[in-house]
Design a protein around this motif. Structure first.
Motif, PDB file in Angstrom:
ATOM      1  N   GLU A  61       5.776  -3.234  23.119  1.00  0.00           N
ATOM      2  CA  GLU A  61       5.484  -2.444  24.318  1.00  0.00           C
ATOM      3  C   GLU A  61       6.752  -2.113  25.089  1.00  0.00           C
ATOM      4  N   LEU A  62       7.687  -3.050  25.147  1.00  0.00           N
ATOM      5  CA  LEU A  62       8.961  -2.775  25.815  1.00  0.00           C
ATOM      6  C   LEU A  62       9.729  -1.675  25.088  1.00  0.00           C
ATOM      7  N   GLU A  63       9.696  -1.691  23.763  1.00  0.00           N
ATOM      8  CA  GLU A  63      10.354  -0.641  22.980  1.00  0.00           C
ATOM      9  C   GLU A  63       9.776   0.722  23.325  1.00  0.00           C
ATOM     10  N   LYS A  64       8.458   0.810  23.358  1.00  0.00           N
ATOM     11  CA  LYS A  64       7.804   2.084  23.682  1.00  0.00           C
ATOM     12  C   LYS A  64       8.154   2.531  25.097  1.00  0.00           C
ATOM     13  N   TRP A  65       8.151   1.596  26.019  1.00  0.00           N
ATOM     14  CA  TRP A  65       8.379   1.911  27.429  1.00  0.00           C
ATOM     15  C   TRP A  65       9.826   2.315  27.692  1.00  0.00           C
ATOM     16  N   LEU A  66      10.776   1.563  27.135  1.00  0.00           N
ATOM     17  CA  LEU A  66      12.192   1.797  27.418  1.00  0.00           C
ATOM     18  C   LEU A  66      12.882   2.723  26.418  1.00  0.00           C
ATOM     19  N   GLY A  67      12.288   2.877  25.249  1.00  0.00           N
ATOM     20  CA  GLY A  67      12.901   3.732  24.237  1.00  0.00           C
ATOM     21  C   GLY A  67      14.101   3.112  23.551  1.00  0.00           C
ATOM     22  N   ILE A  68      14.171   1.792  23.538  1.00  0.00           N
ATOM     23  CA  ILE A  68      15.232   1.085  22.811  1.00  0.00           C
ATOM     24  C   ILE A  68      14.584   0.040  21.913  1.00  0.00           C
ATOM     25  N   GLU A  69      15.308  -0.386  20.893  1.00  0.00           N
ATOM     26  CA  GLU A  69      14.812  -1.461  20.038  1.00  0.00           C
ATOM     27  C   GLU A  69      14.879  -2.778  20.779  1.00  0.00           C
ATOM     28  N   VAL A  70      13.803  -3.552  20.683  1.00  0.00           N
ATOM     29  CA  VAL A  70      13.763  -4.860  21.319  1.00  0.00           C
ATOM     30  C   VAL A  70      13.338  -5.877  20.262  1.00  0.00           C
ATOM     31  N   ASP A  71      14.219  -6.794  19.958  1.00  0.00           N
ATOM     32  CA  ASP A  71      13.931  -7.853  18.997  1.00  0.00           C
ATOM     33  C   ASP A  71      13.173  -8.956  19.716  1.00  0.00           C
ATOM     34  N   ALA A  72      11.989  -9.277  19.229  1.00  0.00           N
ATOM     35  CA  ALA A  72      11.173 -10.317  19.861  1.00  0.00           C
ATOM     36  C   ALA A  72      11.920 -11.648  19.940  1.00  0.00           C
ATOM     37  N   ALA A  73      12.816 -11.914  19.006  1.00  0.00           N
ATOM     38  CA  ALA A  73      13.576 -13.171  19.023  1.00  0.00           C
ATOM     39  C   ALA A  73      14.454 -13.277  20.269  1.00  0.00           C
ATOM     40  N   ALA A  74      14.818 -12.145  20.861  1.00  0.00           N
ATOM     41  CA  ALA A  74      15.647 -12.170  22.075  1.00  0.00           C
ATOM     42  C   ALA A  74      14.934 -12.874  23.222  1.00  0.00           C
ATOM     43  N   LEU A  75      13.610 -12.922  23.170  1.00  0.00           N
ATOM     44  CA  LEU A  75      12.856 -13.632  24.204  1.00  0.00           C
ATOM     45  C   LEU A  75      13.179 -15.128  24.211  1.00  0.00           C
ATOM     46  N   TRP A  76      13.651 -15.640  23.098  1.00  0.00           N
ATOM     47  CA  TRP A  76      14.022 -17.061  23.047  1.00  0.00           C
ATOM     48  C   TRP A  76      15.489 -17.268  23.422  1.00  0.00           C
ATOM     49  N   TYR A  77      16.300 -16.240  23.280  1.00  0.00           N
ATOM     50  CA  TYR A  77      17.696 -16.331  23.702  1.00  0.00           C
ATOM     51  C   TYR A  77      17.846 -16.120  25.202  1.00  0.00           C
ATOM     52  N   TYR A  78      16.933 -15.371  25.769  1.00  0.00           N
ATOM     53  CA  TYR A  78      16.890 -15.089  27.208  1.00  0.00           C
ATOM     54  C   TYR A  78      15.502 -15.508  27.683  1.00  0.00           C
ATOM     55  N   PRO A  79      15.291 -16.815  27.881  1.00  0.00           N
ATOM     56  CA  PRO A  79      13.938 -17.385  27.949  1.00  0.00           C
ATOM     57  C   PRO A  79      13.212 -17.338  29.289  1.00  0.00           C
TER      58      PRO A  79
END
Length: 99
Positions: A61-79
């Motif tokens: 959903e963030l990818e669709k909203w912002l128009g950039i690729e968002v790796d779900a794994a980043a949610l664990w790097y920026y928790p």
């Protein structure tokens, strides 16, 4: 998820830390059935019950909203919502891929 499909930049809305943070707070509040005031932006995602399925849906959903690729794994790097929002705004501003 509840992100609008339209990229905020297309509507003239600046993509700022506050815009991303507030949108994520709204999503977490709705998902958890609480008011936005009950969402602590410095609380760890796993305290909210974020799992891999929810992370993938959120990233999509963030990818669709912002128009950039968002790796779900980043949610664990920026928790936290605050850390992840800052990361996303920096990636958005650089035109890069949030991966």
């Amino acid at each position: 998820m509840s992100f609008p499909v339209t990229n905020p930049a297309e509507t003239g809305t600046p993509v700022t830390f506050e815009v991303i943070r507030d949108r994520m707070v709204d999503v977490f509040a709705r998902r958890l059935g609480v008011g936005p005031a009950q969402i602590d932006v410095d609380q760890y995602f796993n305290d909210f019950g974020l799992d891999s399925v929810w992370a993938l849906a959120l990233a999509t959903e963030l990818e669709k909203w912002l128009g950039i690729e968002v790796d779900a794994a980043a949610l664990w790097y920026y928790p936290t919502i605050a850390e992840f929002s800052q990361y996303l705004v920096e990636e958005y501003e650089s035109g890069g891929q949030a991966a």
